[in-house]
Design a protein around this motif. Sequence first.
Motif, PDB file in Angstrom:
ATOM      1  N   ALA A   1       0.836  -1.203   0.000  1.00  0.00           N
ATOM      2  CA  ALA A   1       0.000   0.000   0.000  1.00  0.00           C
ATOM      3  C   ALA A   1       0.872   1.255   0.000  1.00  0.00           C
ATOM      4  CB  ALA A   1      -0.931  -0.013   1.205  1.00  0.00           C
ATOM      5  N   LEU A   2       1.961   1.228   0.752  1.00  0.00           N
ATOM      6  CA  LEU A   2       2.878   2.373   0.764  1.00  0.00           C
ATOM      7  C   LEU A   2       3.554   2.558  -0.592  1.00  0.00           C
ATOM      8  CD1 LEU A   2       4.431   1.892   4.298  1.00  0.00           C
ATOM      9  CD2 LEU A   2       2.994   3.789   3.558  1.00  0.00           C
ATOM     10  N   GLU A   3       3.845   1.446  -1.269  1.00  0.00           N
ATOM     11  CA  GLU A   3       4.424   1.540  -2.617  1.00  0.00           C
ATOM     12  C   GLU A   3       3.435   2.181  -3.578  1.00  0.00           C
ATOM     13  OE1 GLU A   3       5.830  -2.223  -4.043  1.00  0.00           O
ATOM     14  OE2 GLU A   3       7.157  -2.491  -2.319  1.00  0.00           O
ATOM     15  N   VAL A   4       2.159   1.807  -3.471  1.00  0.00           N
ATOM     16  CA  VAL A   4       1.133   2.375  -4.357  1.00  0.00           C
ATOM     17  C   VAL A   4       1.055   3.888  -4.158  1.00  0.00           C
ATOM     18  CG1 VAL A   4      -1.360   2.481  -4.771  1.00  0.00           C
ATOM     19  CG2 VAL A   4      -0.229   0.275  -4.570  1.00  0.00           C
ATOM     20  N   LEU A   5       1.143   4.315  -2.900  1.00  0.00           N
ATOM     21  CA  LEU A   5       1.079   5.751  -2.605  1.00  0.00           C
ATOM     22  C   LEU A   5       2.445   6.434  -2.729  1.00  0.00           C
ATOM     23  CD1 LEU A   5      -1.328   5.671   0.455  1.00  0.00           C
ATOM     24  CD2 LEU A   5      -1.844   6.414  -1.864  1.00  0.00           C
ATOM     25  N   GLU A   6       3.475   5.651  -3.100  1.00  0.00           N
ATOM     26  CA  GLU A   6       4.840   6.148  -3.302  1.00  0.00           C
ATOM     27  C   GLU A   6       5.380   6.825  -2.043  1.00  0.00           C
ATOM     28  OE1 GLU A   6       4.542   8.626  -6.757  1.00  0.00           O
ATOM     29  OE2 GLU A   6       4.104   6.936  -8.067  1.00  0.00           O
ATOM     30  N   LEU A   7       5.281   6.100  -0.912  1.00  0.00           N
ATOM     31  CA  LEU A   7       5.744   6.619   0.374  1.00  0.00           C
ATOM     32  C   LEU A   7       6.807   5.698   0.956  1.00  0.00           C
ATOM     33  CD1 LEU A   7       2.290   7.565   1.899  1.00  0.00           C
ATOM     34  CD2 LEU A   7       4.012   9.141   1.020  1.00  0.00           C
ATOM     35  N   ASP A   8       7.604   6.233   1.872  1.00  0.00           N
ATOM     36  CA  ASP A   8       8.623   5.442   2.565  1.00  0.00           C
ATOM     37  C   ASP A   8       7.963   4.561   3.614  1.00  0.00           C
ATOM     38  OD1 ASP A   8      10.700   6.553   1.131  1.00  0.00           O
ATOM     39  OD2 ASP A   8      10.977   8.202   2.571  1.00  0.00           O
ATOM     40  N   SER A   9       8.688   3.557   4.063  1.00  0.00           N
ATOM     41  CA  SER A   9       8.119   2.607   5.025  1.00  0.00           C
ATOM     42  C   SER A   9       7.991   3.185   6.426  1.00  0.00           C
ATOM     43  CB  SER A   9       8.975   1.345   5.080  1.00  0.00           C
ATOM     44  OG  SER A   9      10.269   1.665   5.537  1.00  0.00           O
ATOM     45  N   ASP A  10       8.701   4.248   6.731  1.00  0.00           N
ATOM     46  CA  ASP A  10       8.647   4.802   8.092  1.00  0.00           C
ATOM     47  C   ASP A  10       7.820   6.084   8.189  1.00  0.00           C
ATOM     48  OD1 ASP A  10      10.378   6.316   6.633  1.00  0.00           O
ATOM     49  OD2 ASP A  10      11.914   6.463   8.175  1.00  0.00           O
ATOM     50  N   VAL A  11       6.903   6.262   7.263  1.00  0.00           N
ATOM     51  CA  VAL A  11       6.102   7.489   7.203  1.00  0.00           C
ATOM     52  C   VAL A  11       5.000   7.460   8.271  1.00  0.00           C
ATOM     53  CG1 VAL A  11       4.430   6.639   5.516  1.00  0.00           C
ATOM     54  CG2 VAL A  11       5.001   9.040   5.554  1.00  0.00           C
TER      55      VAL A  11
ATOM     56  N   ALA B   1      -4.045  13.913  -2.092  1.00  0.00           N
ATOM     57  CA  ALA B   1      -3.463  14.549  -3.280  1.00  0.00           C
ATOM     58  C   ALA B   1      -3.594  13.643  -4.498  1.00  0.00           C
ATOM     59  CB  ALA B   1      -2.001  14.887  -3.024  1.00  0.00           C
ATOM     60  N   LYS B   2      -3.270  12.359  -4.325  1.00  0.00           N
ATOM     61  CA  LYS B   2      -3.323  11.432  -5.463  1.00  0.00           C
ATOM     62  C   LYS B   2      -4.769  11.144  -5.877  1.00  0.00           C
ATOM     63  CE  LYS B   2       1.124   9.287  -4.758  1.00  0.00           C
ATOM     64  NZ  LYS B   2       1.721   9.814  -5.953  1.00  0.00           N
ATOM     65  N   ALA B   3      -5.662  11.039  -4.899  1.00  0.00           N
ATOM     66  CA  ALA B   3      -7.062  10.758  -5.222  1.00  0.00           C
ATOM     67  C   ALA B   3      -7.707  11.931  -5.956  1.00  0.00           C
ATOM     68  CB  ALA B   3      -7.836  10.437  -3.947  1.00  0.00           C
TER      69      ALA B   3
ATOM     70  N   GLN C   1      -7.472   4.197  -3.188  1.00  0.00           N
ATOM     71  CA  GLN C   1      -8.488   4.024  -2.151  1.00  0.00           C
ATOM     72  C   GLN C   1      -8.223   2.765  -1.330  1.00  0.00           C
ATOM     73  OE1 GLN C   1     -10.711   6.377  -1.709  1.00  0.00           O
ATOM     74  NE2 GLN C   1     -11.765   5.384  -0.016  1.00  0.00           N
ATOM     75  N   LEU C   2      -7.914   1.659  -2.010  1.00  0.00           N
ATOM     76  CA  LEU C   2      -7.640   0.404  -1.325  1.00  0.00           C
ATOM     77  C   LEU C   2      -6.379   0.516  -0.457  1.00  0.00           C
ATOM     78  CD1 LEU C   2      -8.397  -2.545  -0.898  1.00  0.00           C
ATOM     79  CD2 LEU C   2      -6.995  -3.111  -2.868  1.00  0.00           C
ATOM     80  N   ALA C   3      -5.351   1.161  -0.995  1.00  0.00           N
ATOM     81  CA  ALA C   3      -4.105   1.345  -0.235  1.00  0.00           C
ATOM     82  C   ALA C   3      -4.387   2.148   1.032  1.00  0.00           C
ATOM     83  CB  ALA C   3      -3.058   2.046  -1.095  1.00  0.00           C
ATOM     84  N   TYR C   4      -5.170   3.203   0.912  1.00  0.00           N
ATOM     85  CA  TYR C   4      -5.497   4.020   2.079  1.00  0.00           C
ATOM     86  C   TYR C   4      -6.280   3.210   3.113  1.00  0.00           C
ATOM     87  CZ  TYR C   4      -7.466   7.588   5.061  1.00  0.00           C
ATOM     88  OH  TYR C   4      -7.837   8.316   6.164  1.00  0.00           O
ATOM     89  N   GLU C   5      -7.234   2.409   2.652  1.00  0.00           N
ATOM     90  CA  GLU C   5      -8.032   1.595   3.570  1.00  0.00           C
ATOM     91  C   GLU C   5      -7.157   0.604   4.338  1.00  0.00           C
ATOM     92  OE1 GLU C   5     -11.250   1.815   4.447  1.00  0.00           O
ATOM     93  OE2 GLU C   5     -11.290   3.631   3.237  1.00  0.00           O
ATOM     94  N   VAL C   6      -6.218  -0.009   3.652  1.00  0.00           N
ATOM     95  CA  VAL C   6      -5.304  -0.956   4.316  1.00  0.00           C
ATOM     96  C   VAL C   6      -4.493  -0.240   5.389  1.00  0.00           C
ATOM     97  CG1 VAL C   6      -3.207  -2.333   3.948  1.00  0.00           C
ATOM     98  CG2 VAL C   6      -5.141  -2.586   2.396  1.00  0.00           C
TER      99      VAL C   6
END
Length: 177
Positions: free
Chosen positions: A115-125, A136-138, A160-165
């Motif tokens: 899910a973090l990869e989909v949103l292009e974020l680091d693992s420690d965010v 922003a992406k939505a 949306q799915l990434a955010y829900e997870v």
Amino acid sequence: MAGSRRKDNWGFPRWGGYAGSREAVNVRICDRHNCNERGDCPAPKSPNSPDRWYFCQKHAAEYNKGWDYFEGLDKEEADKRARAEQQESAGYAEAQHYGWGGSGDGTRSKDEMRALEVLELDSDVEFEAVKKAWRAKAKEVHPDVRPGDEEAAKAFQAFQLAYEVLRAAEERREWKG
């Protein structure tokens, strides 16, 4: 006094051990050519073989750098092996609270990482940054902004799915802690 020998561990501290001896100790040398460091890191010579190389830490890291545990397996077999290992180590899950704290240290599940990869974020965010990135992406690919665009609709669903997870995982963390 012909039979007595002077002791070399007199005084305090005792320089020699109480039952210590002065014989040489065998030290295994690294199996890497031209390396004279101590070889105390065993590594298999081939898969499922009892034979081992013994490397120093530097050469053991070099040996393991390109290691792919799932090499030669198709996706189904790799997933099956990963599940089996998770099942075997499930007993250690009880002690996770004793591990290092914070994100990015193995506390996120595989789904959260995807899910973090989909949103292009680091693992420690932090979760606030997740919310910002999701909004922003939505907004960019929302069906109301791009009506009739199938690619945008798929991207919106993925975000949306990434955010829900990630939201569900955050709620679980808050509930536990």
